[in-house]
Scaffold this motif. Structure first.
Motif, PDB file in Angstrom:
ATOM      1  N   THR A  60      -0.091  -4.825   2.362  1.00 27.10           N
ATOM      2  CA  THR A  60       0.788  -4.036   1.356  1.00 27.10           C
ATOM      3  C   THR A  60       0.174  -2.330   2.000  1.00 27.10           C
ATOM      4  O   THR A  60       1.173  -1.643   1.928  1.00 27.10           O
ATOM      5  CB  THR A  60       0.203  -4.216  -0.103  1.00 27.10           C
ATOM      6  OG1 THR A  60       0.721  -5.757  -0.330  1.00 27.10           O
ATOM      7  CG2 THR A  60       0.767  -3.164  -0.885  1.00 27.10           C
ATOM      8  N   LEU A 363       1.578  -6.992  -4.960  1.00 25.20           N
ATOM      9  CA  LEU A 363       3.042  -6.372  -4.614  1.00 25.20           C
ATOM     10  C   LEU A 363       3.395  -5.399  -5.403  1.00 25.20           C
ATOM     11  O   LEU A 363       4.468  -4.307  -4.748  1.00 25.20           O
ATOM     12  CB  LEU A 363       4.277  -7.610  -4.765  1.00 25.20           C
ATOM     13  CG  LEU A 363       3.854  -8.510  -3.786  1.00 25.20           C
ATOM     14  CD1 LEU A 363       5.018  -9.772  -3.831  1.00 25.20           C
ATOM     15  CD2 LEU A 363       3.836  -8.331  -2.113  1.00 25.20           C
ATOM     16  N   LEU A 366       3.308  -1.766  -3.377  1.00 24.91           N
ATOM     17  CA  LEU A 366       4.387  -1.344  -2.486  1.00 24.91           C
ATOM     18  C   LEU A 366       5.358  -0.275  -2.915  1.00 24.91           C
ATOM     19  O   LEU A 366       6.402   0.290  -2.418  1.00 24.91           O
ATOM     20  CB  LEU A 366       5.244  -2.653  -1.942  1.00 24.91           C
ATOM     21  CG  LEU A 366       4.533  -3.853  -1.112  1.00 24.91           C
ATOM     22  CD1 LEU A 366       5.519  -4.722  -1.044  1.00 24.91           C
ATOM     23  CD2 LEU A 366       4.196  -2.904   0.125  1.00 24.91           C
TER      24      LEU A 366
END
Length: 381
Positions: A60, A363, A366
């Motif tokens: 990431t 995530l 991101l």
């Protein structure tokens, strides 16, 4: 706008100067947003030893760096932090092979000749049996430290420390200058080595091996000394270290607030990290932060400074910083609700599994890749 300026020049009148808001790069995020995002990811990495989650965290941060980093000299220092993280991981594994591991294991990988040690060195051994459990424990622990170093490298690549220095409060200016000089040493050193190796290749001289290293080291050292002298002269010309006169009561209040706030932050952080201090940890941490910020605000009166084209906090910058803080908060919560998923055991020897909602929380980091602008060629400030 250009046609209007041309008409003014034909009439003999100079065009109106652009304002500071027009000169400022409109799509550049505040450096504090990038540093908060990266340090929050580093804090999230400290809460887990799961290699799958740490690999996802590294991926990431690397994707955001490759997508959003500017074309500046310090951005090339990210590869140096990757090599440093790899070296730390290899050294950690070398230590567990040579000195053994405190983790008991039954799956022996190899047996090294053991060196006998005196009685006062009990608990330490050189050589002996190397078990798979000990190697995996060292791998998990070293990967966590490597992820923390890579996150610091991501912050250094996305926002130069010199830009962050302009946003620091006046009370931290001297300490900020020392930190900036330390953080920019590696990127400048890498840039000098790359420039000198390219020059030697153009001249047909060797740029690798021991001979090439020795012939490159002296110009690099000379450039570092010249840069240090130029930095000292610039700091002296800009009045580095000067202070303003403030009343004694303000100085005492500043010291009390800053010291008390830092003690509150330390005690609150300790409370959050322990099982019995979860009740008082968060209120004490917030109270310490408020007191420390008030002390820094008062302490800024002793070092009055002006800022040329200061960076502003924008909604996108707040979202970038908030995404990293959200990852850290969710990983902290997962560490208390699902400790087995975030800290897989090595005794007995089992394969780690990927917990779904902590992976989904990572995530969230991101988000800056979609919020931050595309990199463009810009001059270092």
């Amino acid at each position: 706008m250009r046609s209007g300026d041309a008409l003014l020049r034909r009439a003999g009148r100079p065009p109106a100067p652009q304002s500071t808001d027009q000169v400022r790069t409109p799509d550049r995020l505040h450096p504090g947003a990038w540093w908060l995002w990266a340090l929050a990811l580093g804090a999230a990495a400290t809460r887990t030893t799961n290699p799958l989650l740490l690999a996802l965290l590294l991926t990431t941060s690397a994707y955001v760096v490759l997508t959003c980093r500017p074309h500046t000299p310090w951005a090339r220092g990210y590869s140096a932090f990757l090599h440093l993280a790899l070296a730390v991981l290899l050294i950690r594994l070398l230590f567990v092979v040579a000195l053994g591991s405190p983790v008991p294991g039954t799956h022996v990988i190899l047996t090294l000749p053991e060196v006998p040690l005196p009685d006062w060195a009990q608990g330490i051994r050189l050589g002996g049996k190397v078990t798979a459990e000990g190697v995996l424990f060292a791998l998990y622990d070293g990967l966590r430290l490597a992820a923390l170093l890579v996150c610091v490298g991501a912050a250094n690549a996305l926002a130069g420390p010199s830009r962050l220095l302009k946003s620091l409060p006046g009370a931290l200016y001297e300490a900020g200058v020392a930190a900036v000089v330390a953080l920019t040493f590696a990127p400048h050193l890498i840039a000098d080595v790359q420039r000198l190796r390219a020059a030697r290749r153009l001249r047909g001289r060797p740029d690798s091996g021991l001979r090439g290293l020795l012939q490159v080291a002296l110009p690099v050292l000379e450039g570092a000394l010249e840069r240090s002298v130029a930095l000292a002269a610039a700091m002296d010309a800009r009045g580095y270290g000067r202070t303003a006169e403030v009343p004694a009561a303000v100085r005492r209040t500043t010291t009390a607030l800053t010291l008390g706030g830092l003690l509150g932050v330390c005690a609150g952080t300790y409370g959050l990290l322990t099982a019995v201090g979860g009740v008082y940890g968060l209120p004490l941490l917030l109270a310490g932060l408020l007191a420390a910020l008030a002390g820094l605000r008062l302490g800024g009166r002793r070092s009055p400074r002006t800022r040329y084209r200061p960076d502003r906090w924008t909604p996108r910058g707040c979202l970038v910083a908030g995404s990293g803080i959200a990852v850290a908060a969710l990983l902290f919560a997962a560490a208390s609700t699902d400790p087995a998923g975030l800290r897989p055991g090595v005794v007995p020897l089992t394969a780690p599994t990927l917990p779904l909602w902590p992976a989904a929380a990572i995530l969230v980091g991101l988000l800056p890749a979609f919020l931050a602008p595309a990199p463009r060629q810009e001059q270092p400030s």
